[in-house]
Motif scaffolding. Structure first.
Motif, PDB file in Angstrom:
ATOM      1  N   ILE A  27     -10.002  10.516  10.685  1.00 40.06           N
ATOM      2  CA  ILE A  27      -9.047  10.067   9.667  1.00 40.06           C
ATOM      3  C   ILE A  27      -9.784   9.042   8.844  1.00 40.06           C
ATOM      4  O   ILE A  27     -10.357   8.095   9.390  1.00 40.06           O
ATOM      5  N   VAL A  28      -9.834   9.233   7.545  1.00 37.42           N
ATOM      6  CA  VAL A  28     -10.480   8.264   6.671  1.00 37.42           C
ATOM      7  C   VAL A  28      -9.399   7.595   5.839  1.00 37.42           C
ATOM      8  O   VAL A  28      -8.695   8.255   5.084  1.00 37.42           O
ATOM      9  N   GLU A  29      -9.264   6.305   5.988  1.00 33.03           N
ATOM     10  CA  GLU A  29      -8.204   5.548   5.330  1.00 33.03           C
ATOM     11  C   GLU A  29      -6.844   6.146   5.708  1.00 33.03           C
ATOM     12  O   GLU A  29      -6.555   6.258   6.883  1.00 33.03           O
ATOM     13  N   ASN A  30      -6.030   6.554   4.740  1.00 35.10           N
ATOM     14  CA  ASN A  30      -4.729   7.115   5.128  1.00 35.10           C
ATOM     15  C   ASN A  30      -4.859   8.606   5.396  1.00 35.10           C
ATOM     16  O   ASN A  30      -5.598   9.282   4.713  1.00 35.10           O
ATOM     17  N   PRO A  31      -4.121   9.117   6.383  1.00 37.19           N
ATOM     18  CA  PRO A  31      -4.206  10.561   6.628  1.00 37.19           C
ATOM     19  C   PRO A  31      -3.355  11.331   5.621  1.00 37.19           C
ATOM     20  O   PRO A  31      -2.219  11.677   5.915  1.00 37.19           O
ATOM     21  N   GLU A  32      -3.896  11.578   4.428  1.00 40.07           N
ATOM     22  CA  GLU A  32      -3.128  12.329   3.428  1.00 40.07           C
ATOM     23  C   GLU A  32      -3.070  13.797   3.818  1.00 40.07           C
ATOM     24  O   GLU A  32      -4.079  14.423   4.075  1.00 40.07           O
ATOM     25  N   MET A  33      -1.844  14.313   3.853  1.00 43.34           N
ATOM     26  CA  MET A  33      -1.632  15.721   4.186  1.00 43.34           C
ATOM     27  C   MET A  33      -0.960  16.391   3.000  1.00 43.34           C
ATOM     28  O   MET A  33      -0.473  15.724   2.097  1.00 43.34           O
ATOM     29  N   TYR A  34      -0.899  17.729   3.053  1.00 45.79           N
ATOM     30  CA  TYR A  34      -0.222  18.449   1.974  1.00 45.79           C
ATOM     31  C   TYR A  34       1.273  18.255   2.136  1.00 45.79           C
ATOM     32  O   TYR A  34       1.869  18.756   3.081  1.00 45.79           O
ATOM     33  N   GLY A  61      -1.833  12.991  11.359  1.00 45.81           N
ATOM     34  CA  GLY A  61      -3.248  12.761  11.056  1.00 45.81           C
ATOM     35  C   GLY A  61      -4.084  12.757  12.324  1.00 45.81           C
ATOM     36  O   GLY A  61      -5.166  13.362  12.372  1.00 45.81           O
ATOM     37  N   GLN A 110      -4.471  16.393  13.539  1.00 46.49           N
ATOM     38  CA  GLN A 110      -5.491  17.218  12.877  1.00 46.49           C
ATOM     39  C   GLN A 110      -6.895  16.791  13.290  1.00 46.49           C
ATOM     40  O   GLN A 110      -7.805  17.603  13.334  1.00 46.49           O
TER      41      GLN A 110
END
Ligand code: ATP
Ligand code: MG
Lengths: 316, 308
Positions: free
Chosen positions: B84-91, B144, B147
């Protein structure tokens, strides 16, 4: 390779799970519906009853106009001469003028310009959208090269464009058939080319136009990908590519008098200018010339896009 | 443990424009340990993590994961990493499950069964078929983590993994990460602002500031410290005790209270001071050596600067 198939499935999933995608398809079908009715009310060339007699009367009328306007309006002369020749041909070969689904199918190929815009939106969302949403870093920290990820996106976007083209065809066929009837659809189209009337297979012409549409879509999608990778912001990339593609024809109308303008991308994107009854934008342009120019643009865009996408640090 | 280096950084530097944001980091991370990455805002933690996962190029130096160079053997190296880099942005327009399906297709050998397992592990089973846009911050963080774990990586890199989690969630994740390191022998790298968290979770802690490594120690040594500490003797006659202690203390303050004296001393001096007090007839009821918390240590090491 199974991995690459997975990438394409992923991109397809992301395109068709977005609610906006079906709104776009709905807009396309709605436009087909609207134009089908508008087109019917504006011009209806169907002639019924004793149609041969009627065409002959029309020809006499057209001949009179030519005599009257010969000096003042050369445009009318040309138009009427063509019309007269085509009418004569109809009478001779027994082709009754019937407006049918075939005519509408031919008209609806101009919907390609709408499909281009929808494809630009999807292309911008596919690449720049990942940067805007920050998902790009989730996507790139996997064992797939950046080039393959970009390629899978490109293939998915082209597939989407093809889906839209098919949708346009099917919707036009059904709606056009309901509005104009299927009768007479197999009649050839008549075009006045180089001083004589030629017959053309309707569906051959339509497929040719769809084929040209495909080429335009591919080059425009490549263009959108390049802007997406440079801007890394979906609204900016989408807006820029749509504005540039729409203003392309306006820009061309200003610069088409210079011979160098034939090398400009937008002079070559609309290949339907090489179909019967139309003239190329700039004198001396040919279909092969345009395809060569588009190919050069395609290669330049692709190389720039891939190089930038591979090199750039992802700080999203 | 020494021969089980999974991640290795050698003199890693990163410049953006003319500014050098990482100024030569070198350290090894071993399988079986939880490695903490500590530093004030803007220290360069995320930047270092971005370089470890290939999102940013290195200006110089080398990073290897399981012996594979992240630059020249990217696919082989990154196949071992979950991150996870910084925030775990997902779709957001996909469901949690569809997001996991998406990432599972990008790696080899993740079965539907494995997805289910991971979902259960992060406690999202009930909500996994909901769209991510309806998830709370903590649920996104859990997704996050899911994944990152999907393909059973041998190196797990988590940038602020407890961000947004509730206390129970923090504890669950902490215990799970420790377990992963112990039982599966994987290397877990975490960065965090919650210093007390790091204390509970990490085996070793690297402190970086302004892109430089300024401390790297086992958490235990860090916290207890071989150095000085504040000691309080609870006694019956503070005045007499102070006089006696003076002999040992060349410099420094001795604080006195109603029933105690307090001083900063070397660890090794404590037994001798105690002996002296006893000889002088001072009755000692208790001796408390205050261990510094990591937070104090951290503030001390970084000079209390909060932002670079
Ligand atoms: N793309 C960039 N361009 C220029 N400078 C950058 C870039 N990304 C980060 N920096 C700078 O690098 C330094 C380190 O940033 P980084 O995000 O790695 O810090 P961090 O330790 O993760 O901080 P935080 O605890 O706030 O997450 C900061 O000074 C930041 O301004
Ligand atoms: Mg950070």
């Amino acid at each position: 390779m199974s991995n690459f198939w997975g990438l394409i499935r992923n991109e397809n999933m992301k395109i068709y799970r977005k609610p906006g995608t079906f709104v776009m398809m709905g807009i396309l079908v709605a436009l087909v519906l609207i134009t089908a009715f508008l087109f019917k009310n504006i011009v209806d060339e169907t002639v019924t009853g004793n149609w041969k007699q009627k065409l002959q009367t029309e020809n006499v009328q057209l001949q009179k106009e030519i005599k009257k306007e010969a000096k003042s309006n050369p445009g009318i002369v040309k138009y009427n001469t063509e019309k007269i020749e085509i009418n004569k041909y109809r009478i001779k070969h027994n082709y009754q003028p019937i407006r049918s689904v075939a005519d509408y199918l031919q008209k609806s190929t101009s919907m390609v310009s709408i499909i281009v815009i929808l494809t630009l939106i999807v292309a911008g969302g596919s690449v720049a959208g990942e940067f805007s949403a920050g998902t790009i870093k989730m996507l790139l920290i996997r064992p797939s090269s950046r080039t393959m990820i970009l390629l899978s996106k490109f293939i998915a976007v082209i597939l989407f464009a093809i889906v839209l083209l098919l949708l346009n065809f099917v919707a036009s066929f059904i709606i056009g058939g309901l509005v104009y009837g299927f009768e007479g659809a197999s009649q050839p189209i008549l075009e006045y080319v180089n001083g004589h009337v030629e017959t053309m297979n309707v569906f051959g012409e339509i497929w040719k136009q769809y084929g040209y549409g495909c080429i335009e879509l591919i080059i425009m999608a490549t263009f959108a990908f390049m802007l997406s990778v440079m801007f890394r912001n979906s609204s900016l990339a989408i807006a820029a590519s749509i504005i540039l593609s729409m203003s392309g024809s306006i820009i061309m109308s200003f610069i088409s008098k210079y011979s160098w303008s034939k090398y400009v991308l937008f002079a070559n994107t609309d290949l339907t200018m090489y179909t019967a009854g139309r003239t190329p934008l700039v004198k001396g342009m040919t279909l092969n010339f345009s395809i060569a120019v588009l190919l050069v643009y395609f290669i330049v865009f692709t190389v720039l896009t891939v190089v930038v996408f591979k090199k750039r640090d992802v700080a999203a | 443990m020494e021969n089980n280096v999974l991640v290795s950084l050698k003199d890693v530097k990163k410049s953006v424009g003319s500014k050098e944001i990482i100024k030569g980091l070198s350290f090894d991370i071993h399988g079986g340990e939880v490695f903490g990455f500590l530093g004030p805002n803007g220290a360069g933690k995320t930047t270092t993590i971005r370089m470890m996962v290939g999102l940013m190029s290195l200006s110089s130096g080398e990073i290897t994961i399981k012996g594979k160079n992240i630059k020249t053997q990217y696919k082989e190296a990154i196949a071992n990493v979950g991150a996870i880099v910084e925030n775990p942005e997902m779709y957001k327009f996909l469901t949690g499950y569809q997001n996991l399906l998406h990432f599972s297709r990008m790696v080899k050998g993740v079965s539907k069964q494995r997805i289910k397992e991971v979902v259960a592990l992060v406690g999202l089973t009930d909500r996994i078929h909901e769209k991510v846009k309806r998830y709370s911050l903590g649920m996104r963080q859990r997704l996050g983590i899911a994944q990152a774990l999907l393909h059973s990586p041998s190196v797990l890199i988590l940038d602020e993994p407890t961000n947004g989690l509730d206390p129970a969630g923090i504890r669950e994740i902490r215990e799970y990460l420790r377990d992963l390191a112990r039982k599966e022998g994987i290397a877990v790298i975490v960065s965090s602002h919650l210093l007390s968290e790091m204390e509970l979770m990490c085996d070793r802690i690297a402190i970086i500031q302004k892109g430089e490594l300024i401390g790297l120690q086992a958490t235990r040594e860090f916290v207890q410290g071989a150095g000085t500490k504040k000691v309080r003797f609870v006694v019956d006659q503070p005045q007499a005790a102070e006089k006696a202690a003076r002999h040992h203390l060349k410099e420094g303050e001795i604080g006195t209270g109603d029933d105690y004296i307090e001083m900063i001393v070397e660890r090794e001096d404590i037994p001798e001071i105690t002996a002296t007090l006893v000889v002088e007839g001072v009755r000692i009821y208790s001796i408390v050596a205050e261990t510094q918390t990591l937070e104090e240590k951290f503030l001390e090491v970084t000079g209390g600067e909060s932002v670079v």
